[in-house]
Design a protein around this motif. Structure first.
Motif, PDB file in Angstrom:
ATOM      1  N   GLU A 118       0.818  -1.216   0.000  1.00  0.00           N
ATOM      2  CA  GLU A 118       0.000   0.000   0.000  1.00  0.00           C
ATOM      3  C   GLU A 118       0.851   1.266   0.000  1.00  0.00           C
ATOM      4  O   GLU A 118       0.328   2.372  -0.186  1.00  0.00           O
ATOM      5  CB  GLU A 118      -0.935  -0.001   1.212  1.00  0.00           C
ATOM      6  CG  GLU A 118      -0.267   0.219   2.567  1.00  0.00           C
ATOM      7  CD  GLU A 118       0.304  -1.052   3.175  1.00  0.00           C
ATOM      8  OE1 GLU A 118       0.658  -1.030   4.385  1.00  0.00           O
ATOM      9  OE2 GLU A 118       0.396  -2.073   2.455  1.00  0.00           O
ATOM     10  N   THR A 154      -1.293   7.024   0.014  1.00  0.00           N
ATOM     11  CA  THR A 154      -2.132   5.829   0.142  1.00  0.00           C
ATOM     12  C   THR A 154      -2.261   5.351   1.584  1.00  0.00           C
ATOM     13  O   THR A 154      -3.314   4.858   1.973  1.00  0.00           O
ATOM     14  CB  THR A 154      -1.560   4.696  -0.725  1.00  0.00           C
ATOM     15  OG1 THR A 154      -0.178   4.514  -0.420  1.00  0.00           O
ATOM     16  CG2 THR A 154      -1.701   5.037  -2.199  1.00  0.00           C
ATOM     17  N   THR A 199       2.625   2.977  -5.697  1.00  0.00           N
ATOM     18  CA  THR A 199       1.594   3.297  -6.679  1.00  0.00           C
ATOM     19  C   THR A 199       1.423   2.137  -7.647  1.00  0.00           C
ATOM     20  O   THR A 199       2.382   1.760  -8.348  1.00  0.00           O
ATOM     21  CB  THR A 199       1.966   4.563  -7.462  1.00  0.00           C
ATOM     22  OG1 THR A 199       2.096   5.654  -6.546  1.00  0.00           O
ATOM     23  CG2 THR A 199       0.899   4.889  -8.503  1.00  0.00           C
ATOM     24  N   ASP A 240       4.540   6.098  -2.253  1.00  0.00           N
ATOM     25  CA  ASP A 240       3.321   6.896  -2.398  1.00  0.00           C
ATOM     26  C   ASP A 240       2.873   7.328  -1.003  1.00  0.00           C
ATOM     27  O   ASP A 240       2.407   6.513  -0.208  1.00  0.00           O
ATOM     28  CB  ASP A 240       2.230   6.075  -3.083  1.00  0.00           C
ATOM     29  CG  ASP A 240       1.018   6.917  -3.457  1.00  0.00           C
ATOM     30  OD1 ASP A 240       0.753   7.914  -2.760  1.00  0.00           O
ATOM     31  OD2 ASP A 240       0.342   6.576  -4.450  1.00  0.00           O
TER      32      ASP A 240
END
Length: 660
Positions: free
Chosen positions: A333, A363, A336, A360
């Motif tokens: 998670e 997220t 990306t 990322d």
């Protein structure tokens, strides 16, 4: 602001007060404000300064110009952490009364009974009954007695007017009153934050090298992988050159999936070492040390050896992952996902980095933020106090503000350098959010006009942005160095070392490494990012093909002269030759002053005349004596200074003197 008077345009204030200004321990921080009131009444002002431990002090402010409304004071921070200041302003009834009375006496007015009674009541406010002190400049006289006699004279109608006002207007009384003046209409300005760093965040000479390239070569010339122990053998040489900070690229395990080969080729052989910025493999991630470099214990020994030589270790904080980093499987998670289910790799068109997965931060920010904080704290526990951050402009600004504030809340001696080769707004935005230093566009500024304009801009932003002028990096071989030969290396080092309190070089600079991957590219041929690059520094020095002596001299001059450890006092001086640039710096604490004249021509001799701005130099009278720190010669400097500079190590003259 709370109160009746006007307090406007306080400085330093960053982002309308949304972010703290920056200062360093021992730095002379000028705090200023416009203080005013209606009418012609006098005002006074002071700065209330609060240290991180809560200690407060009050520093009187002075007018910047007689009769003006702009006030300033100098504060010297004593410890790192978050400090604050606020401006205090008040109506000054004593100065108002004294100047008003003198004006009326000068106009020949004699009916001044009300004015004299007002003065008597003011003096009664200054020394309450029973207070004992001795009047400054009046040994043996009781301060209360001095004031009482002045009050009695003002009220003695039998005396001639000059005798009535004489004691009250005397210098002993004036000194007594102004030592603790009566204050009316006290007004408190807004509390303004100042993030104070230790001195190294303001001033330092950085040297970057790859530990893995320190293993030497085998008998057949094949490079051998170095370790942290072999890297430690380089530290005495770096210390002898006068550097303060040793910056290491990531020391973590390097991914094998999509590992890059020499010169960033897409396929790697079994012995290719890959890019250190492709962090993570089965041996571990950001918390681990690459097994070929050694162990965590080897790293702590390396930092201890550096400290024993007067060096600090700065570690790269590269928040990205190789495809085989443990986080990829443990925390998918944090990355990306593309429509086809694969993870997006890093790109900076036309460059592609298939061996690197960006994180990322949107997220799952809670868990990712916490993990990064734990990583930073882990390396702090291992002796790191400086982090050079890779590509900070690709991470959210709120993340950096949170991380840096949280880390410095418990470790105020830690600071972060931003590798922010990005848009000006982003570069400056990162500085406002806590980065103590930043890479800059100096690398691409080469003409006198470009350098003058850009460094003037940087000096103007010194309240929140501290430049670190790296002359080269593993990613950037500037075109000027590719074409200019040894003379260009010498003059660019002189500029970086004297224009900014902090500057840096990447290993190989002293050997004049100038071969690009291809015409028009700023990539090094056989870049050390992808392969081992053992170097024979001692051999090059013995053959006279090394810039080490020049770098050593520049760093020695920087340490000897506090003026070169300043940015705010940078001042450019006109030169009648565009191939020459001249600028000065002064240190308000010591009176140290330096005038630098640097040639921008790497191959030929240049002559010109410098027109000095004597007011900025604190030298109202000329000529004055200065020492050229490059040649050791004593020179007499006047309003105009003729100079003649040659290439290479004759590329600069650095005149130094004391202004007081």
């Amino acid at each position: 602001m709370v109160g009746r008077l006007g307090i406007d345009d306080e400085s330093p204030v960053v982002g309308h007060g949304g972010y703290p200004a920056k200062a360093a321990v021992g730095e002379h921080l000028v705090i200023s404000a416009t203080v005013w009131r209606e009418g012609h009444g006098a005002v006074g002002a002071a700065v209330e300064w609060r240290e991180p431990d809560g200690r407060t002090s009050t520093v009187p402010m002075q007018r910047q110009e007689p009769g003006g409304d702009r006030w300033h004071a100098v504060v010297v921070p004593r410890s790192p952490g978050e400090s604050s200041f606020r401006i205090l302003a008040w109506a000054d009834p004593w100065t108002t009364w004294r100047s008003g009375l003198q004006a009326k006496l000068g106009a020949g007015l004699t009916d001044l009974s009300n004015e004299l009674e007002e003065g008597a009541r003011l003096l009664e406010r200054v020394r309450p009954p029973g207070q004992d002190a001795h009047a400054p400049g009046a040994p043996g006289q009781d301060a209360r007695g001095v004031l009482d006699r002045a009050v009695a004279a003002l009220r003695d109608a039998a005396r001639p007017l000059p005798q009535r006002v004489g004691p009250a207007l005397s210098e002993p009384v004036h000194r007594l009153v102004t030592a603790d003046p009566p204050r009316d209409l006290l007004t408190e300005g807004t509390i303004r934050r100042v993030s104070v760093d230790r001195h190294r965040a303001l001033f330092g000479s950085w040297y970057e090298f790859f530990p893995r390239s320190t293993g030497g070569t085998a008998a057949d010339g094949t490079p051998l992988h170095g370790t942290l122990r072999t890297a430690a053998r380089e530290l005495p040489r770096i210390a002898r050159m006068g550097f303060d900070v040793v910056y290491l690229p990531p020391v973590h395990p390097i991914g094998r999936v999509h590992r890059k080969g020499p010169n960033n080729t897409l396929t790697a052989g079994p012995d290719d070492v890959g890019s250190p910025w492709a962090v993570g493999a089965r041996e571990g991630g950001h918390d681990a040390v690459h097994p070929l470099l050694g162990t965590v214990e080897d790293f702590t020994r390396f930092t201890a050896t550096a400290r024993s030589l007067g060096l600090e270790v700065a570690l790269d904080l590269a928040l990205q992952c190789a495809p085989d980093h443990p986080w990829v499987t443990e925390h998918p998670e944090w990355f990306t996902a593309r429509p086809d289910g694969t993870i997006a790799f890093a790109e900076n068109p036309p460059k592609k980095y298939e061996d690197i997965y960006p994180l990322d931060f949107d997220t799952a920010p809670g868990t990712l933020y916490a993990e990064v904080l734990s990583i930073v704290r882990l390396w702090i526990d291992r002796g790191v106090r400086i982090f050079r951050v890779d590509n900070p402009h690709t991470k959210p600004p709120d993340f950096w503000e949170w991380l840096i504030r949280t880390v410095r809340g418990t470790h105020p001696d830690v600071f972060f350098l931003a590798e922010a080769f990005t848009r000006p707004a982003v570069l400056k935005g990162l500085a406002r959010r806590g980065f103590a230093q930043s890479y800059t566009y100096f690398t691409w500024r080469t003409t006198k006009q470009e350098l003058t304009s850009y460094l003037t801009e940087l000096a103007a932003d010194a309240d929140f942005l501290r430049p670190n002028l790296f002359v080269n990096t593993p990613d950037i071989l500037p075109v000027a160095l590719q074409r200019g030969g040894p003379g260009m290396f010498a003059l660019r080092a002189a500029l970086a070392a004297t224009l900014s309190p902090s500057w840096g070089v990447y290993s190989g600079y002293e050997l004049y490494e100038d071969r690009a991957l291809r015409p028009g590219s700023e990539e090094y041929l056989d870049s050390e990012k992808y392969q081992l690059r053992p170097r024979d520094f001692d051999g090059a020095l013995a053959r006279g093909r090394s810039l080490e002596p020049w770098l050593t001299l520049l760093n020695r001059i920087r340490r000897d002269h506090p003026a070169l450890q300043q940015l705010r006092t940078l001042c450019f001086h006109p030169v009648d030759n565009d191939a020459l640039i001249a600028y000065s710096k002064t240190d308000p604490a010591t009176g140290d002053a330096v005038l630098c004249v640097v040639s921008l021509n790497p191959s030929d001799t240049e002559e010109g005349t410098v027109a000095l701005d004597l007011d900025r130099l604190g030298r109202p009278r000329t000529p004055f004596t200065a020492v050229d720190e490059v040649t050791g010669e004593v020179a007499e400097l006047g309003p105009v200074v003729p100079v003649k500079l040659g290439p290479e190590r004759a590329a600069a003259r650095i005149f130094a003197w004391r202004t007081s």
